[in-house]
Design a protein around this motif. Structure first.
Motif, PDB file in Angstrom:
ATOM      1  N   SER A 168     -10.430  11.459   3.085  1.00 45.68           N
ATOM      2  CA  SER A 168     -11.836  11.097   3.279  1.00 45.68           C
ATOM      3  C   SER A 168     -12.074   9.647   2.897  1.00 45.68           C
ATOM      4  CB  SER A 168     -12.729  12.006   2.415  1.00 45.68           C
ATOM      5  OG  SER A 168     -12.502  11.781   1.034  1.00 45.68           O
ATOM      6  N   GLY A 169     -13.158   9.071   3.419  1.00 46.66           N
ATOM      7  CA  GLY A 169     -13.593   7.742   3.008  1.00 46.66           C
ATOM      8  C   GLY A 169     -12.566   6.661   3.251  1.00 46.66           C
ATOM      9  N   THR A 170     -12.505   5.704   2.327  1.00 47.04           N
ATOM     10  CA  THR A 170     -11.534   4.615   2.381  1.00 47.04           C
ATOM     11  C   THR A 170     -10.725   4.614   1.091  1.00 47.04           C
ATOM     12  OG1 THR A 170     -13.148   3.026   1.478  1.00 47.04           O
ATOM     13  CG2 THR A 170     -12.971   3.195   3.887  1.00 47.04           C
ATOM     14  N   LEU A 171      -9.530   4.025   1.157  1.00 47.94           N
ATOM     15  CA  LEU A 171      -8.606   4.040   0.029  1.00 47.94           C
ATOM     16  C   LEU A 171      -8.344   2.634  -0.486  1.00 47.94           C
ATOM     17  CD1 LEU A 171      -5.910   6.529   1.427  1.00 47.94           C
ATOM     18  CD2 LEU A 171      -7.944   7.068   0.056  1.00 47.94           C
ATOM     19  N   GLY A 172      -8.091   2.539  -1.789  1.00 48.56           N
ATOM     20  CA  GLY A 172      -7.635   1.284  -2.387  1.00 48.56           C
ATOM     21  C   GLY A 172      -8.710   0.383  -2.942  1.00 48.56           C
ATOM     22  N   ASP A 173      -9.976   0.698  -2.699  1.00 47.87           N
ATOM     23  CA  ASP A 173     -11.056  -0.179  -3.159  1.00 47.87           C
ATOM     24  C   ASP A 173     -11.097  -0.265  -4.680  1.00 47.87           C
ATOM     25  OD1 ASP A 173     -11.849  -0.578  -0.527  1.00 47.87           O
ATOM     26  OD2 ASP A 173     -13.330   1.035  -0.583  1.00 47.87           O
ATOM     27  N   ALA A 174     -11.048   0.872  -5.352  1.00 47.84           N
ATOM     28  CA  ALA A 174     -11.127   0.894  -6.811  1.00 47.84           C
ATOM     29  C   ALA A 174      -9.937   0.174  -7.438  1.00 47.84           C
ATOM     30  CB  ALA A 174     -11.201   2.335  -7.309  1.00 47.84           C
ATOM     31  N   ALA A 175      -8.750   0.388  -6.886  1.00 48.07           N
ATOM     32  CA  ALA A 175      -7.551  -0.251  -7.428  1.00 48.07           C
ATOM     33  C   ALA A 175      -7.640  -1.765  -7.317  1.00 48.07           C
ATOM     34  CB  ALA A 175      -6.313   0.264  -6.700  1.00 48.07           C
ATOM     35  N   PHE A 176      -8.178  -2.259  -6.192  1.00 51.40           N
ATOM     36  CA  PHE A 176      -8.310  -3.708  -6.022  1.00 51.40           C
ATOM     37  C   PHE A 176      -9.328  -4.271  -7.006  1.00 51.40           C
ATOM     38  CE2 PHE A 176      -9.621  -7.699  -4.214  1.00 51.40           C
ATOM     39  CZ  PHE A 176      -8.430  -8.234  -3.734  1.00 51.40           C
ATOM     40  N   ALA A 177     -10.452  -3.562  -7.188  1.00 49.59           N
ATOM     41  CA  ALA A 177     -11.474  -4.029  -8.124  1.00 49.59           C
ATOM     42  C   ALA A 177     -10.945  -4.067  -9.547  1.00 49.59           C
ATOM     43  CB  ALA A 177     -12.704  -3.134  -8.038  1.00 49.59           C
ATOM     44  N   LEU A 178     -10.071  -3.120  -9.901  1.00 52.87           N
ATOM     45  CA  LEU A 178      -9.478  -3.104 -11.232  1.00 52.87           C
ATOM     46  C   LEU A 178      -8.480  -4.242 -11.419  1.00 52.87           C
ATOM     47  CD1 LEU A 178      -9.129  -1.596 -13.947  1.00 52.87           C
ATOM     48  CD2 LEU A 178      -7.318  -0.262 -12.845  1.00 52.87           C
ATOM     49  N   LYS A 179      -7.705  -4.526 -10.379  1.00 51.41           N
ATOM     50  CA  LYS A 179      -6.650  -5.540 -10.469  1.00 51.41           C
ATOM     51  C   LYS A 179      -7.199  -6.953 -10.347  1.00 51.41           C
ATOM     52  CE  LYS A 179      -2.075  -6.572  -8.503  1.00 51.41           C
ATOM     53  NZ  LYS A 179      -1.090  -6.185  -7.456  1.00 51.41           N
ATOM     54  N   TYR A 180      -8.225  -7.141  -9.519  1.00 53.08           N
ATOM     55  CA  TYR A 180      -8.788  -8.477  -9.277  1.00 53.08           C
ATOM     56  C   TYR A 180     -10.306  -8.467  -9.508  1.00 53.08           C
ATOM     57  CZ  TYR A 180      -4.305  -8.948  -6.814  1.00 53.08           C
ATOM     58  OH  TYR A 180      -2.966  -8.954  -6.488  1.00 53.08           O
ATOM     59  N   PRO A 181     -10.750  -8.221 -10.748  1.00 53.54           N
ATOM     60  CA  PRO A 181     -12.184  -8.040 -10.991  1.00 53.54           C
ATOM     61  C   PRO A 181     -13.028  -9.287 -10.744  1.00 53.54           C
ATOM     62  CG  PRO A 181     -10.986  -8.187 -13.064  1.00 53.54           C
ATOM     63  CD  PRO A 181      -9.957  -8.085 -11.979  1.00 53.54           C
ATOM     64  N   GLU A 182     -12.411 -10.474 -10.815  1.00 54.91           N
ATOM     65  CA  GLU A 182     -13.180 -11.709 -10.656  1.00 54.91           C
ATOM     66  C   GLU A 182     -13.166 -12.244  -9.227  1.00 54.91           C
ATOM     67  OE1 GLU A 182     -14.945 -12.580 -13.194  1.00 54.91           O
ATOM     68  OE2 GLU A 182     -13.985 -11.055 -14.452  1.00 54.91           O
ATOM     69  N   SER A 183     -12.388 -11.631  -8.338  1.00 53.76           N
ATOM     70  CA  SER A 183     -12.339 -12.096  -6.952  1.00 53.76           C
ATOM     71  C   SER A 183     -13.595 -11.653  -6.215  1.00 53.76           C
ATOM     72  CB  SER A 183     -11.112 -11.524  -6.244  1.00 53.76           C
ATOM     73  OG  SER A 183     -11.245 -10.119  -6.080  1.00 53.76           O
ATOM     74  N   ALA A 184     -13.863 -12.292  -5.080  1.00 51.49           N
ATOM     75  CA  ALA A 184     -15.047 -11.944  -4.294  1.00 51.49           C
ATOM     76  C   ALA A 184     -14.997 -10.485  -3.859  1.00 51.49           C
ATOM     77  CB  ALA A 184     -15.152 -12.861  -3.083  1.00 51.49           C
ATOM     78  N   GLN A 185     -13.813 -10.051  -3.387  1.00 51.89           N
ATOM     79  CA  GLN A 185     -13.685  -8.652  -2.968  1.00 51.89           C
ATOM     80  C   GLN A 185     -13.765  -7.706  -4.167  1.00 51.89           C
ATOM     81  OE1 GLN A 185     -11.485 -11.060  -2.129  1.00 51.89           O
ATOM     82  NE2 GLN A 185     -10.829 -10.874   0.015  1.00 51.89           N
ATOM     83  N   GLY A 186     -13.179  -8.107  -5.291  1.00 48.02           N
ATOM     84  CA  GLY A 186     -13.221  -7.269  -6.475  1.00 48.02           C
ATOM     85  C   GLY A 186     -14.639  -7.045  -6.970  1.00 48.02           C
TER      86      GLY A 186
END
Length: 343
Positions: A168-186
């Protein structure tokens, strides 16, 4: 007023604004809760523990800033487990090990607001709990759900060769936000890390539709699908180019994105299998077919957890992805996902 009196006061006040579900004879305020279950219903139960420094930030400033989100997520991750069984969430209990520095009106109020907001969104009632002192914040929530007499629970052990695999939904969003919290996407994806959405309606629909196996994606897709493979004695073929990405995540480096989608965890989406002739439900939550269940070429012992991931085959653009042929990765990545006992 000590911290325990403060907790009781804040939680009792907020609880009073939320009407309890039908069937709860006694909730907060006694030694135990009492519930009357609908005739023929079955009780589904789970528990999760969240520890400061392992499941959320160790930094005290971040804990202060994320009080609302911590309360919300503690409920959401348990409700997601109930949804993965095809059940309807009913109630929760909270055990709170609280550091002295957080035993103040401001933090506890924000935490309780997040917890009760999640309860309201997901249709559950807080029916009891316990509090104690601790050097760091530890939360344990047990959740209960209901299955009607005519609704089968969906286990991890029912996948069959020939079934299609969906997420369901989309995958990987939370992991990216955790790894790159200061990036625009994070920054854009931070809500996916801190405020996940358990797929309650989808889980219930799949139970009635005839899903053969299901799991919520908490520790990483690759690892969690491995649990289904192990318990169902099957293999799986996953097509990496089919993994669903959010618009924001689709702009990042391909190998980094795929690694997060496979091993990042914290998605709290549902991964499930359906017989090939059954179409997934249509609704507000998109679902994507990412592969198929296959027979094991070399059957191995089904009681060995360490062998789970040897049952998954990865393909990209119809080509196998292996340690000797790792494209689209530069080298074969570590796909073990979140490990609760390491580090």
């Amino acid at each position: 007023m000590n911290e325990f009196e403060l907790i009781e006061r804040i939680f009792s006040q907020m609880q009073a604004t939320h009407a309890p579900l039908t069937g709860i004879e006694k909730g907060i305020g006694d030694d135990a809760a009492v519930m009357a279950l609908p005739a023929g219903s079955r009780l589904v139960s789970c528990i999760d523990t969240l520890v400061q420094g392992r499941h959320f930030h160790a930094d005290w400033q971040k804990v202060d800033e994320l009080a609302f989100a911590i309360g919300y997520k503690a409920v959401a991750v348990n409700v997601s487990d109930i949804a993965a069984m095809g059940a309807t969430p009913h109630s929760i209990m909270l055990a709170l090990a609280l550091p002295e520095r957080l035993a103040n009106h401001e933090w506890l109020t924000e935490f309780a607001k997040g917890l009760f907001h999640a309860c309201q969104l997901f249709g559950v009632t807080l029916i009891g709990g316990d509090t104690t002192r601790s050097e760091r914040l530890v939360l344990s929530i047990s959740a209960q759900g209901l299955l009607s007499a005519d609704t089968p629970a969906i286990y991890r052990s029912g996948a069959q060769v020939g079934d299609k695999i969906y997420v369901s939904g989309t995958l990987g969003d939370a992991a990216f936000a955790l790894k790159y919290p200061e990036s625009a996407q994070g920054i854009e994806l931070a809500h996916r890390l801190h405020m996940p959405t358990p797929r309650i309606a989808l889980g219930a629909a799949l139970a009635k539709l005839g899903a053969t196996a299901m799991i919520d994606i908490s520790d990483g897709l690759y690892q969690d699908l491995g649990h289904i493979c192990q318990q169902s004695s099957v293999g799986m073929r996953i097509h990496l180019d089919k993994l669903p990405s959010s618009e924001s995540l689709s702009t990042v480096d391909l190998s980094d994105r795929l690694l997060g989608q496979l091993a990042g965890g914290d998605d709290y989406e549902l991964a499930f299998t359906l017989p090939a002739h059954i179409k997934p439900p249509t609704g507000n939550t998109p679902v994507t077919c990412i592969g198929e269940v296959i027979a094991l070429a070399d059957p191995i012992a089904t009681d060995t957890k360490s062998s789970d991931n040897s049952r998954l085959e990865l393909f990209y653009q119809n080509q196998p992805v292996t340690p000797t042929q790792p494209s689209p990765f530069l080298t074969w990545p570590n796909l073990t996902g979140y490990q609760h006992f390491t580090g």
